[in-house]
Motif scaffolding. Sequence first.
Motif: not given
Length: 117
Positions: A71-76
């Motif tokens: 949701f905040i652009g971090m790899p998940s």
Amino acid sequence: MNSTFYEFIKLGRLTKNQSTIMHNILKTIKNKLFSAWKIADEVARGKAVETIETELEELNHIFGILVLGSFIGMPSPPMQISLDLMPLMEKELLLMLEKVDTANEPLAQLFSVFDIG
């Protein structure tokens, strides 16, 4: 009287009355030290619990960011893992949505912390 008292102490001879007085004084000192130790122990335990609670809260935030980081652009992690963990993440998801709501208004976050409203 003081000189005779110290002479008795040096010789190890105390009257029964003096022995009782010394015993009472030592007992009082022991009780005071023990009560001070108990108070210090309670304070240390309280601080330890607060530290652990704060660390647990931060670990929950990190876990939430790892799982919902997309949701905040971090790899998940893979989507299947995120979906499997989603029911367990209800609290963290609500917390993140609340932080998004109050992110633009710092006073709103302060008021939500103090439950003023």
